[in-house]
Scaffold this motif. Structure first.
Motif, short mmCIF file in Angstrom:
data_model
loop_
_atom_site.label_atom_id
_atom_site.label_comp_id
_atom_site.label_asym_id
_atom_site.label_seq_id
_atom_site.Cartn_x
_atom_site.Cartn_y
_atom_site.Cartn_z
N ARG A 1 69.69 -12.68 -59.58
CA ARG A 1 70.67 -11.73 -59.01
C ARG A 1 70.15 -10.31 -59.14
NH1 ARG A 1 73.06 -8.30 -57.18
NH2 ARG A 1 75.31 -7.97 -56.92
N ILE A 48 71.45 -11.04 -54.58
CA ILE A 48 72.22 -12.14 -53.99
C ILE A 48 73.01 -12.84 -55.08
CG2 ILE A 48 72.10 -14.34 -52.75
CD1 ILE A 48 71.33 -11.98 -51.02
N LEU A 92 74.93 -15.86 -56.99
CA LEU A 92 74.69 -17.30 -57.10
C LEU A 92 75.73 -17.94 -58.00
CD1 LEU A 92 71.59 -15.77 -57.64
CD2 LEU A 92 70.95 -18.06 -56.92
N TYR A 113 79.62 -20.34 -47.97
CA TYR A 113 78.62 -20.43 -49.03
C TYR A 113 77.46 -21.33 -48.58
CZ TYR A 113 82.08 -18.52 -52.30
OH TYR A 113 83.00 -17.72 -52.93
N THR A 129 75.03 -19.94 -52.94
CA THR A 129 74.65 -18.53 -52.80
C THR A 129 75.59 -17.87 -51.80
OG1 THR A 129 73.04 -19.06 -51.05
CG2 THR A 129 72.21 -18.98 -53.32
N ALA A 178 70.25 -15.13 -48.34
CA ALA A 178 70.93 -15.99 -49.30
C ALA A 178 70.38 -17.41 -49.30
CB ALA A 178 72.43 -16.02 -49.02
N GLY A 199 68.69 -19.27 -52.52
CA GLY A 199 69.20 -20.55 -53.00
C GLY A 199 68.09 -21.55 -53.23
#
Length: 362
Positions: free
Chosen positions: A15, A20, A22, A62, A79, A85, A89
């Motif tokens: 992060r 992003i 999570l 998501y 994510t 994203a 992920g």
């Protein structure tokens, strides 16, 4: 399974780098770690994705990903964010897989080392599993045994991990409470002087960093992995013998146990016969009190030198002679005669050993 703390630390780093958010959850929808405060996904959708053939899927905004171990879904990664994203992920999935692999290898290594130490493996299993775990079968090693009070085991283990790491061929494990085991890899030419220095360093470090007193023992140097269990048994015996005969020492070496090791291996019945022959009873005569015993011990330490002993005890020479004669009257042994002094010293050690056996049986 990985601890939630490890997973949280991992996604926090991601992060911080990618910006992003999570989330990692199990198959029941329970969140293991997250940088998102308001994850609300219907559990039926979570289970539907987990049971599907897809590796990733977008659900309720998501990006969902599966984390597999041995072809079974273990975690789900979510994510949330911009177009990156999805890539983040996939990175998170890879990172979690690597963490699980490392954790599994550590468990396998700990299990192998514990069974190796306890002599629970066949010779062929030792070599096969060592090869799989990338542990050299040959090389000089010695086992150190660190005796703790029990409550601080985890803290002491973490301290030692910073000093002894598998990368250098050193392994830490435990098979019982209050004892931490260090299998130390040695370089060619290392002597018992270096081993004593390592043991003293462990005692000093734990004392200064954790404010805990520990006792350290070590066995003899072995040259093959299959003999590590022998070094462990020697270290364990050294700890026991040191507890009985050398309580003032915090570092005990198996090769330097001297006569204490011999007494420790004698049958109890033989020890009692010897005490009866020396003292005429199963205990030290009442006339030989603690003061006289301390005097005799100092007399031994000074190689039966009356002048030096009286000087160190701050007593008159005649007072020392009186105490020695008191022992002679009670036991028939003259401490000024080497053979009698040796017999008395051994007898005291045997008495301590018998007291230890009684305490173990009570």
């Amino acid at each position: 399974m990985l601890s939630n703390q490890i997973i949280q630390s991992s996604i926090d780093e991601l992060r911080c780098i990618t910006k992003i958010d999570l989330c990692v959850m199990d198959l029941q929808g329970t969140v293991a770690a997250s940088t998102i405060d308001d994850v609300e996904i219907p559990i039926d959708l979570v289970r539907e994705f987990a049971e599907s053939a897809a590796d990733s899927q977008v659900i309720s905004g998501y990006h969902f990903f599966k984390v597999l171990e041995d072809e079974e879904v273990v975690y789900l990664v979510l994510t949330r964010g911009n177009e990156d994203a999805h890539m983040v992920g996939k990175i998170a999935v890879t990172q979690l897989r690597q963490l699980m692999t490392a954790y599994k290898e550590k468990l396998d290594r700990d299990s192998f080392l514990q069974n190796l130490i306890l002599d629970n493996l066949l010779l062929v299993d030792i070599y096969n599993r060592a090869k799989k775990l990338h542990i050299p079968a040959e090389g000089d090693r010695v086992v150190f045994l660190i005796e703790t009070m029990g409550d601080e085991d985890a803290e002491i283990m973490e301290l030692l991990k910073g000093l002894f790491i598998p990368y250098h061929g050193d392994y830490l494990t435990a098979v019982e409470e209050r004892n931490i085991i260090l299998i130390k890899s040695l370089t060619q030419g290392d002597s018992y002087r270096e081993l004593k220095h390592i043991a003293e360093m462990i005692v000093d470090m734990v004392n200064s960093e954790a404010m805990v007193n520990v006792r350290v023992s070590y066995g003899t140097i072995v040259h093959e992995l299959k003999n590590v269990s022998r070094s462990f048994k020697e270290a364990k015996m050294a700890l026991d013998v040191g507890r009985i005969f050398y309580a003032e020492k915090d570092v005990i070496a198996y090769h330097a146990l001297g006569i204490g090791r011999l007494i420790y291996q004698l049958p109890e019945s033989l020890c009692r016969i010897f005490i009866q022959e020396v003292f005429g009873s199963s205990t030290i005569p009442e006339e030989v009190d603690e003061e006289i015993l301390a005097t005799v011990q100092k007399f031994f330490e000074n190689s039966l030198n009356i002048s030096e002993t009286s000087r160190q005890l701050f007593v008159h020479r005649n007072t020392l002679v009186y105490r020695i004669e008191k022992v002679q009257k009670a036991t028939g042994l003259d401490m000024r005669v080497f053979e009698d002094a040796l017999t008395f010293n051994i007898a005291l050690m045997v008495v301590n050993y018998l007291k230890y056996l009684e305490s173990m049986n009570s």
